[in-house]
Write an enzyme that holds these catalytic residues in place. Structure first.
Site, PDB file in Angstrom:
ATOM      1  N   GLU A 112      31.549 -18.269 -19.088  1.00 25.70           N
ATOM      2  CA  GLU A 112      32.764 -17.360 -18.751  1.00 25.70           C
ATOM      3  C   GLU A 112      33.027 -17.230 -17.306  1.00 25.70           C
ATOM      4  OE1 GLU A 112      34.105 -12.866 -19.489  1.00 25.70           O
ATOM      5  OE2 GLU A 112      32.534 -13.839 -20.978  1.00 25.70           O
ATOM      6  N   GLY A 113      34.273 -17.218 -16.869  1.00 24.14           N
ATOM      7  CA  GLY A 113      34.653 -17.281 -15.292  1.00 24.14           C
ATOM      8  C   GLY A 113      35.640 -16.323 -15.346  1.00 24.14           C
ATOM      9  N   GLN A 156      37.179 -18.968 -20.557  1.00 21.43           N
ATOM     10  CA  GLN A 156      35.675 -19.134 -21.141  1.00 21.43           C
ATOM     11  C   GLN A 156      35.640 -20.083 -22.086  1.00 21.43           C
ATOM     12  OE1 GLN A 156      35.474 -15.555 -23.090  1.00 21.43           O
ATOM     13  NE2 GLN A 156      36.891 -15.887 -24.727  1.00 21.43           N
ATOM     14  N   VAL A 157      34.633 -20.525 -22.362  1.00 13.88           N
ATOM     15  CA  VAL A 157      34.007 -21.705 -23.313  1.00 13.88           C
ATOM     16  C   VAL A 157      33.146 -21.034 -24.433  1.00 13.88           C
ATOM     17  CG1 VAL A 157      33.165 -24.100 -23.822  1.00 13.88           C
ATOM     18  CG2 VAL A 157      34.268 -23.426 -21.373  1.00 13.88           C
ATOM     19  N   ASP A 182      36.197 -35.083  -8.716  1.00  9.90           N
ATOM     20  CA  ASP A 182      34.927 -33.938  -8.843  1.00  9.90           C
ATOM     21  C   ASP A 182      33.791 -34.471  -9.481  1.00  9.90           C
ATOM     22  OD1 ASP A 182      33.249 -31.855  -7.884  1.00  9.90           O
ATOM     23  OD2 ASP A 182      34.077 -30.359  -9.427  1.00  9.90           O
TER      24      ASP A 182
END
Length: 822
Positions: free
Chosen positions: A494-495, A499-500, A631
């Site tokens: 989660e950020g 979220q995943v 990236d």
């Protein structure tokens, strides 16, 4: 004696030099001339050739050579070159005192002599040099880029007595003063000169001595061609470049202005008004034009909208189209669609669809086909059309004036209160053009992804997850998956904005409709902005186009209807590659066995090579789809339960032109230790910059998750990269693999291997290595920072990131068990 020049402008210079290589006067014939004689029947030896006068001629390959040896003594002479007498035949033609050679080649260069038969007197000698002046600065010259010594050019030519200050020998090659090129191209500046003694050449940039010491990739000074070569130019290469040519009799200079244009990260731009609506006569030919502007390599398709079973649209609202023409911008007349001998069936809507790795653009036009008599009336009746226009315009103005009068009258009435009912939210009308298009022109192009327009849903809707952003998207039946067949589990990460979540998807594998498969779901949280929502949709759209590959995280389905957007992707149970490797490091000397912890499997050298090989395969696939990752690192490679490497986050949108790479703040981080110099300093992202990152990732693999450039502060790293420093060889890495890393870290992007070449090399290495397990005594701790890279309190000495201004990241996670594209 003379030389007749070919119409292609043979450039030549002439010097006289006395030769005294024979001792005359030792015999009684001292009064005779000192002319060298060449006895008949003996071949000429180049080391012994003597002449009172030499003439030097410079020719391009393919020129015709014609030499005259006029003499009053005889009407016939013999011609020699090197140690061979020339014979009539083939390209060589001998007529009295004239030598002709057609279509000269490099092998025709050398010394030519005309000799009097019988006496052997050498009347004249000529030095012929065949040089391809047009390619004098190209990379494929015979010296293969070898640099000459500048000092050698300043030596006096032997036996020379005719001196001259420097002069331009090919001024027609120096007409172009301004070079405006896109970043990444190769630039060559030429100042072909001559003089006696041979002058030296120096290069200045903006008035200062320029040797390329501080330029990423360096330069090549090709003195034999009087040229300066710079590969993979970047914006910092802009400036004035001056060549200074000088010898002891004078100097000359010439300046070039270089402007490097930054590559524009935009989808293709189509010229307004093209293609244009067209009316054509039955049986005539029609052309549609579509002007495409794109810095990234564009691909263009011409589509015709058709009907299937009497309908122009399918059940999902996507129009039926027929692909008429597919090509990239380098194809012949790709921006023109030709229709020959048109019929009534050809009438309809035509679309020009252009796309690159950034996105898609399209514009449409209509074709109207008329019989000959109707077309003639259409062409002959402009007055009638003008009358109709006047009538319709007048009527419209009258209606507009009436509406204005009504509004003014209502404004004079007293205001009345009205009860406002809650507005009903309707779906936006849209034009979901079918994307029969791929990022690679050779692909099948079967994706039916829609061009979507997003609208938020009413707040009265109840989302399946609290605090999750909702919106409305058109249905894409190929990818849509029923929400009721998903069982959501625990969050994986989660950020700030996303979220995943782990989930079980029943029937997502169509071959097993009742079996549950573990998947990962990406969701945007409610406090995310429109940009975060747009980024997730862009990632979803790109993953639809990318297709499937074993070594990338594949899209399995989406949920876009009646609730928040769910993007369903493959689940990788062993987390990211960096933590996977670190968990399998050999125990340290002070290791204490923990009975509660299940030991991880031991990795062999073959396993590590396999990791690199699989990542290279995934990147080669992305490269074939013209997708630049930007990236690539071990943290963005996920590992499945079967130890299959899968590249993640290749679909994330990254605005590289809006970042200040040198500014550090408390928010936002950039992975500078994985970035190629041209990306770090000049914001140029290419497949070659991904290759640099792959080299760093391979270093991570063979240090079992080590931190790149251990112990080096980010500020010092900038300086070391400019100076050409590279990381040392890991302890458990062979010399061959380390040399492969060094090739990936070549300063010039064009000199780095492609991912296809990396796959071939690693495949060969993998086939030859044995399953030798790693030396358990190797101290892997030397590659680890004192504190974790992911903590905000870690000092800059070992941090793998530098900071940027506060730019929110869509999926910036805290600690996770298994991350998917985060």
């Amino acid at each position: 004696m003379g030389v007749q020049k070919d119409s292609r402008d043979i450039r030549w210079n002439r010097t006289t030099r006395p030769l005294a290589l024979l001792l005359c006067g030792l015999l009684a014939f001292s009064a005779l001339s000192c002319a060298r004689t060449l006895p008949e029947g003996r071949k000429a030896n180049l080391a012994e050739l003597v002449s009172e006068e030499e003439e030097h001629f410079l020719l391009d390959p393919g020129n015709a050579l014609r030499l005259f040896c006029d003499t009053n003594q005889t009407t016939i002479v013999n011609w020699y070159t090197e140690s061979t007498r020339l014979q009539h035949g083939g390209r060589i033609r001998l007529t009295d005192t004239v030598l002709e050679i057609a279509d000269v080649t490099y092998e025709d260069s050398g010394l030519y002599l005309c000799v009097v038969p019988g006496t052997g007197h050498i009347l004249r000698n000529f030095t012929i040099s065949v040089v391809d002046s047009l390619a004098s600065g190209d990379d494929d010259d015979e010296d293969h880029g070898r640099e000459d010594s500048a000092g050698d050019m300043g030596e006096d030519p032997p036996y020379s007595t005719s001196y001259r200050a420097p002069f331009w020998s090919q001024p027609q090659r120096m007409d172009k003063k301004l070079y405006a090129v896109p970043a990444g191209n190769t630039v060559k500046f030429r100042c072909p000169s001559a003089g006696n003694p041979t002058p030296g050449i120096r290069w200045l940039k903006n008035g200062r001595e320029f040797g390329g010491e501080h330029r990423i990739g360096g330069i090549r000074l090709r003195h034999q061609h009087w040229s300066l070569v710079m590969e993979s130019v970047v914006p910092s290469d802009r400036g004035n470049y001056t060549c200074l040519v000088e010898n002891k009799f004078g100097s000359i200079s010439y300046s070039y202005l270089l402007d490097v244009l930054e590559r524009s990260p935009h989808r293709p731009i189509l010229q307004a008004g093209l293609p244009a609506n067209t009316t054509a006569m039955l049986g005539s030919d029609v052309q549609f034009f579509c002007k495409v502007y794109s810095d990234a390599q564009p691909h263009i398709q011409w589509l015709k909208h058709i009907e299937v079973n009497g309908s122009r649209y399918g059940p999902d609202g996507v129009p039926f189209v027929q692909v008429l023409k597919t090509a990239d911008i380098n194809s012949s007349e790709v921006e023109v669609l030709y229709l020959h001998n048109v019929s009534f069936e050809d009438a309809g809507e035509y679309t020009c669809l252009a796309g690159n790795s950034i996105g898609l653009s399209y514009q449409s036009a209509w074709l109207t086909v008329l019989p000959e008599e109707d077309f003639a009336k259409e062409a002959e009746g402009p007055e009638t059309r003008y009358t109709d226009i006047i009538i319709y315009t007048s009527g419209s103005l009258a209606l507009l004036m009436a509406a204005v009068i009504v509004v003014l009258c209502r404004m004079q009435l007293p205001p009345t209160k009205t009860h406002l009912e809650p507005a009903t939210v309707h779906k936006l009308s849209r034009f979901p053009l079918m994307r029969q298009f791929s990022l690679e022109s050779s692909s099948s192009g079967k994706s039916s992804t829609s061009l979507v327009r997003v609208t938020r849903l009413s707040s009265s809707c109840t989302p399946m997850l609290p605090g999750v952003l909702e919106f409305d998207l058109p249905l894409d039946s190929k990818w849509e998956f029923p929400r009721e067949r998903l069982v959501l589990g625990k969050p994986l990460g989660e950020g700030c904005f996303g979220q995943v979540v782990r989930a079980e998807a029943y029937g997502i594998n169509k071959d097993q409709p009742d079996k549950a498969i573990t998947v990962a779901i990406k969701i945007v949280k409610d406090k995310g902005t429109d940009k975060e929502l747009s980024d997730l949709i862009s990632e979803m759209e790109l993953m639809k186009l990318m297709g499937k590959h074993k070594n990338i995280i594949n899209l399995l389905g989406v949920c876009t209807q009646d609730g928040p957007l769910y993007m369903i992707v493959e689940y990788a149970s062993k987390g990211n590659l960096r933590e996977f490797l670190r968990a399998r490091r050999p125990p340290s000397p002070d290791y204490t066995f923990d009975m509660t912890k299940v030991p991880e499997e031991q990795l062999s050298f073959q396993d590590l090579v396999s990791c690199s090989y699989q990542v290279a395969r995934g990147m080669a696939y992305l490269e074939s789809k013209r997708c630049i990752h930007r990236d690539l690192a071990a943290r963005n490679v996920l590992v499945t339960g079967e130890n299959v490497m899968k590249i993640a986050d290749f679909g994330l949108a990254r605005g590289v032109h809006d970042i200040d790479y040198y500014k550090k703040t408390s928010n936002g981080r950039l992975p500078v230790k994985w970035m190629a110099p041209e990306a770090l300093f000049d914001r140029v992202y290419t497949h070659q910059s991904d290759v640099w990152s792959f080299g760093v990732l391979t270093w991570e693999i063979f240090t079992l998750g080590g931190s790149p450039y251990p112990g080096i502060p980010v500020e010092e790293l900038f300086k070391l990269l400019r100076e050409g420093h590279r990381m040392d060889k890991p302890s458990n890495c062979t010399h061959e693999l380390y040399m492969l890393m060094r090739e990936c870290w070549h300063a010039a992007p064009s000199q780095r291997p492609t991912f296809k070449q990396l796959v071939e090399t690693l495949d060969r290495i993998l086939a030859t290595v044995a399953e030798e397990y790693l030396d358990l005594s190797m101290p892997f701790e030397q590659y680890s920072p004192a504190c974790e890279d992911t903590t905000s309190t870690c000092s800059s000495d070992d941090s793998v990131f530098t900071h940027e201004p506060d730019v929110p990241s869509l999926f910036t996670h805290h600690t996770t068990t298994s991350m998917v594209g985060t």
